[in-house]
Design an enzyme around this catalytic site. Structure first.
Site, PDB file in Angstrom:
ATOM      1  N   ASP A  14       0.821  -1.209   0.000  1.00 60.93           N
ATOM      2  CA  ASP A  14       0.000   0.000   0.000  1.00 60.93           C
ATOM      3  C   ASP A  14       0.860   1.266   0.000  1.00 60.93           C
ATOM      4  OD1 ASP A  14      -2.462  -1.267  -0.096  1.00 60.93           O
ATOM      5  OD2 ASP A  14      -2.806  -1.181   2.065  1.00 60.93           O
ATOM      6  N   HIS A  60      -3.514   4.678   4.452  1.00 62.36           N
ATOM      7  CA  HIS A  60      -3.643   5.507   3.259  1.00 62.36           C
ATOM      8  C   HIS A  60      -3.603   7.006   3.566  1.00 62.36           C
ATOM      9  CE1 HIS A  60      -4.357   1.948   0.957  1.00 62.36           C
ATOM     10  NE2 HIS A  60      -5.460   1.645   1.625  1.00 62.36           N
TER      11      HIS A  60
END
Length: 277
Positions: A237, A259
């Site tokens: 990620d 995120h």
């Protein structure tokens, strides 16, 4: 000096979106120099486009969302990680829904798609972004930082209260070869106790045991690919989110980052970089 690259031919992939639950086909197309990675919503009038840039991030709830005008796509990080780690600079992604396919929950199907297309060198120099000093984003007990470094290295510590997870640590020099072997196969993680709440928010509608590693209160319901698959996917990620800044070079150190912090760092890097070739 490194040259920019694009893919050698058009390739397609069809599947279901992780959060939207919608059927979707993506078509990866070769693109001219300096295009970057661009999504074109071919299901919408005029096929509006949104570039994979940190400035286009509008949400980081459970996934990274990009928007520009009428063009919106989310859960882009797994696909962007594959482009970044495989060093593909330019591609136009035609997509007929709001979310790329989740595939198996990892980046590996996208790596294989890129390998199927082939990678070709272009007659332009790749823009490499290297930080000249430490840059850090913090929030409570979470942080992500980047230090000057000749290459791309990611050191991540994941801390989770689940009895089968606990503390996981990963430290990798990111190259195409290392990404393919150690990071790309790592799948997204889900927990049974979160499923109903997520679905009530319109999330995880396409999630299943076939595209995520799922845990109940005491057990893992999906055979693991790695004993530390969670932290490897967290690193995946990071790669995908930082690709929104461009071709980044540095040593990234993170604890419990997600995120929101990843994309904030991408924006901070863009504001504090030196550009090299």
């Amino acid at each position: 000096m490194q040259h920019q690259t694009t893919i050698g031919k058009t390739v397609t992939y069809t599947g279901i979106g992780l959060h939207s639950g919608q059927d979707v086909t993506i078509r990866l197309n070769p693109a001219p120099i300096d295009t970057g990675i661009v999504f074109a919503r071919v299901d919408l009038p005029g096929a509006p486009q949104v570039a994979a840039k940190a400035s286009n991030v509008t949400s980081t709830m459970r996934a990274t969302t990009l928007e520009s005008g009428n063009a919106k796509v989310f859960t882009v990080e797994h696909l962007l990680a594959a482009f970044s780690a495989m060093m593909v600079d330019n591609c136009i992604i035609e997509i007929d829904s709001v979310e790329p396919p989740v595939a198996d929950g990892s980046s590996m199907p996208f790596v294989e798609l890129i390998q199927q297309a082939g990678i070709i060198k272009q007659d332009a120099i790749r823009k490499i972004l290297a930080v000249s000093a430490e840059q850090t984003i913090r929030h409570e007990d979470k942080f992500i930082t980047i230090l000057p470094y000749n290459g791309l290295r990611i050191t991540f510590t994941s801390i989770n209260s689940h009895p089968l997870l606990g503390v996981q640590f990963g430290d990798y020099e990111i190259t195409p070869e290392t990404f393919i072997k150690e990071i790309a196969p790592a799948r997204t993680i889900g927990f049974m106790h979160e499923v109903e709440a997520l679905k009530a928010q319109g999330l995880a509608l396409g999630g299943s045991l076939e595209n995520a590693v799922v845990y109940d209160a005491e057990n893992v319901l999906t055979p693991l690919r790695f004993s530390d698959e969670l932290v490897r996917h967290k690193i995946l990620d990071v790669i995908g989110d930082l690709a929104l800044a461009g071709c980044v070079r540095g040593h990234i150190i993170a604890v419990k980052s997600g995120h929101t912090l990843n994309t904030a760092l991408a924006n901070k890097i863009l504001a504090n970089i030196i550009e090299t070739v």
